[in-house]
Scaffold this motif. Sequence first.
Motif, PDB file in Angstrom:
ATOM      1  N   HIS A 175       0.804  -1.223   0.000  1.00 20.34           N
ATOM      2  CA  HIS A 175       0.000   0.000   0.000  1.00 20.34           C
ATOM      3  C   HIS A 175       0.834   1.268   0.000  1.00 20.34           C
ATOM      4  CE1 HIS A 175      -1.933  -3.361   2.185  1.00 20.34           C
ATOM      5  NE2 HIS A 175      -2.873  -3.143   1.288  1.00 20.34           N
ATOM      6  N   GLY A 176       2.158   1.117   0.029  1.00 17.90           N
ATOM      7  CA  GLY A 176       3.044   2.280  -0.005  1.00 17.90           C
ATOM      8  C   GLY A 176       2.980   3.128   1.247  1.00 17.90           C
ATOM      9  N   VAL A 177       2.526   2.550   2.370  1.00 19.64           N
ATOM     10  CA  VAL A 177       2.465   3.336   3.610  1.00 19.64           C
ATOM     11  C   VAL A 177       3.683   3.042   4.485  1.00 19.64           C
ATOM     12  CG1 VAL A 177      -0.063   3.424   3.557  1.00 19.64           C
ATOM     13  CG2 VAL A 177       1.082   1.647   4.898  1.00 19.64           C
ATOM     14  N   LEU A 178       4.019   4.021   5.295  1.00 19.64           N
ATOM     15  CA  LEU A 178       5.206   3.943   6.142  1.00 19.64           C
ATOM     16  C   LEU A 178       4.844   3.279   7.465  1.00 19.64           C
ATOM     17  CD1 LEU A 178       8.027   5.192   5.599  1.00 19.64           C
ATOM     18  CD2 LEU A 178       7.247   7.242   6.794  1.00 19.64           C
ATOM     19  N   ASP A 179       5.559   2.219   7.832  1.00 17.49           N
ATOM     20  CA  ASP A 179       5.368   1.652   9.169  1.00 17.49           C
ATOM     21  C   ASP A 179       5.877   2.662  10.195  1.00 17.49           C
ATOM     22  OD1 ASP A 179       4.200  -0.835   8.700  1.00 17.49           O
ATOM     23  OD2 ASP A 179       6.118  -1.833   8.357  1.00 17.49           O
ATOM     24  N   PRO A 180       5.375   2.586  11.441  1.00 18.69           N
ATOM     25  CA  PRO A 180       5.891   3.488  12.489  1.00 18.69           C
ATOM     26  C   PRO A 180       7.302   3.050  12.885  1.00 18.69           C
ATOM     27  CG  PRO A 180       4.100   2.095  13.319  1.00 18.69           C
ATOM     28  CD  PRO A 180       4.306   1.705  11.907  1.00 18.69           C
ATOM     29  N   VAL A 181       8.291   3.530  12.151  1.00 14.74           N
ATOM     30  CA  VAL A 181       9.671   3.075  12.340  1.00 14.74           C
ATOM     31  C   VAL A 181      10.178   3.398  13.744  1.00 14.74           C
ATOM     32  CG1 VAL A 181      12.061   3.341  11.559  1.00 14.74           C
ATOM     33  CG2 VAL A 181      10.205   3.210   9.874  1.00 14.74           C
ATOM     34  N   ALA A 182       9.993   4.657  14.185  1.00  9.56           N
ATOM     35  CA  ALA A 182      10.573   5.055  15.480  1.00  9.56           C
ATOM     36  C   ALA A 182      10.022   4.218  16.643  1.00  9.56           C
ATOM     37  CB  ALA A 182      10.376   6.550  15.714  1.00  9.56           C
ATOM     38  N   PRO A 183       8.686   4.041  16.763  1.00  6.96           N
ATOM     39  CA  PRO A 183       8.196   3.222  17.880  1.00  6.96           C
ATOM     40  C   PRO A 183       8.651   1.758  17.792  1.00  6.96           C
ATOM     41  CG  PRO A 183       6.406   4.519  16.939  1.00  6.96           C
ATOM     42  CD  PRO A 183       7.590   4.713  16.043  1.00  6.96           C
ATOM     43  N   LEU A 184       8.747   1.213  16.578  1.00  5.10           N
ATOM     44  CA  LEU A 184       9.197  -0.183  16.453  1.00  5.10           C
ATOM     45  C   LEU A 184      10.683  -0.304  16.812  1.00  5.10           C
ATOM     46  CD1 LEU A 184       7.272  -1.253  13.208  1.00  5.10           C
ATOM     47  CD2 LEU A 184       6.886  -2.116  15.532  1.00  5.10           C
ATOM     48  N   ALA A 185      11.466   0.695  16.393  1.00  2.07           N
ATOM     49  CA  ALA A 185      12.899   0.681  16.718  1.00  2.07           C
ATOM     50  C   ALA A 185      13.105   0.860  18.216  1.00  2.07           C
ATOM     51  CB  ALA A 185      13.621   1.773  15.942  1.00  2.07           C
ATOM     52  N   GLU A 186      12.225   1.657  18.823  1.00  2.48           N
ATOM     53  CA  GLU A 186      12.323   1.874  20.267  1.00  2.48           C
ATOM     54  C   GLU A 186      12.021   0.580  21.022  1.00  2.48           C
ATOM     55  OE1 GLU A 186      10.198   5.425  21.543  1.00  2.48           O
ATOM     56  OE2 GLU A 186       9.902   4.433  23.482  1.00  2.48           O
ATOM     57  N   LEU A 187      11.008  -0.126  20.523  1.00  2.00           N
ATOM     58  CA  LEU A 187      10.675  -1.424  21.116  1.00  2.00           C
ATOM     59  C   LEU A 187      11.893  -2.346  21.049  1.00  2.00           C
ATOM     60  CD1 LEU A 187       8.793  -3.800  21.980  1.00  2.00           C
ATOM     61  CD2 LEU A 187       8.048  -3.949  19.613  1.00  2.00           C
TER      62      LEU A 187
END
Length: 443
Positions: free
Chosen positions: A181-193
């Motif tokens: 769908h060309g949408v951006l995953d929430p990179v910062a919260p996932l990386a923080e996890l």
Amino acid sequence: MTIPDRGTPKDQLFTQMERLRAGDGDAKGHRLFSLVYGARPDVLEVAEEAYRRFFSENGLNPMTFPSLRRFESDVLATTLSLLSAPAGAAGSMTSGGSESLLLAVKTARDWARVHRPGVRSPSMLLPVTAHPALHKAAHALDVRAVTVPVTTAFTADVEAARELADDDTILVVASAPQYPHGVLDPVAPLAELAAERGILCHVDACIGGFFLPWLEKLGTRLPPFDFRVPGVTSISADLHKYGYAAKGASTILYRTAALRRHQHFAYADWPGGLFVSPSMLGTRPGGAIAAAWAVMNYLGAEGYLDLTRRAMDATARIRREVESIAGLVVLGDPVMSILAVGAAPETVPLDLYVVADAMQERGWRIDRQQSPASLHFTVSPEHDAVVAHLVRDLRETTEAVRASGKTAEGMAAMYGMLGRLPDRAVVREALLDFMDGMDGSAS
Ligand SMILES: *Cc1c(COP(=O)(O)O)cnc(C)c1O
């Protein structure tokens, strides 16, 4: 079939090859919306010329061809800088996104063997929209893929990821953007996890890596998706997509050289000599490395910015038109030049697979997606020449399908059936049967 006793004259051979090409997708006329990334004829010419000049060189041994080594280190340094990597970061060139992802997972697995000795059965968190190459890597490397659901916006559900993480989790994956769908995953919260748990986080920017940075430079504000996010430990970015390089070129980048070291393979006991290899391939085509370097330097920032603007303009026009066609909607909030077109909620929703078949009859190749059914467009700069034609055909075929109430037959019926079958193992078997039916067996 056997190799012919006598060779075929060159002219005859090429005539035959061009004839065989008659049924191919229209790679240069831009009636394809996947597989090919059209920049400009002059860019293609530079890639082809560089590839041809370094056709015979082999990137296997960096000492024999210092030119290739220089091209590769320039391409990597440039890509690292484009994705805001800190000093000390390091990467490798690979043959494509799949190899880059395979290496990212292998590195995580081998890193965990050293740094997380308590892990018995390593697993990775993978949003359901993550590319299947990651599942292939997980399968090949015996790392369990734990799928993370997505929200109604098709982005990875961070809370669900948090609940799914456990002591065996070694890697969290986010996509920038995800392909469907060309949408951006929430990179910062996932990386923080990942950072909280002391594990790794890979960002699959295979398709966005050479696009999103230019989009930002053009003034679009995006949530951070690259090494600016502290917990991101590796990123994959494909040169042969929006880098406009020749096929067979991608990059895998790590925050530290120490992390990349887990990717490398050394064998000291072979009678053939001392062996060390950075990636999955042995022999590596010099042409792909040379073409990536040539295109990058031919385009320069100015060239990439211009191509990015063109692709975005074409995408915006398609999006606007699609939103004005009754029965169609754009799914989620796509950040770049990728659109998924779904059926609007209606009493009798439109069968998009029937629309795809009708579009195919008019010469367009548009990929069909599932859960929910949608049509997928990867838009390239060169598509700007066909947008008007495309949207006219899309409007006409959609209206015709709505008016006729035509139900699925042929391809559309097959896609519909396979998409709805609750037993996915049956569908996997059908896919393997399809593969067996392709060529490659003795005649
Ligand atoms: C294209 C793509 C891949 C796979 O790359 P290949 O070059 O086809 O092997 C992986 N992830 C994403 C998001 C992609 O778009």
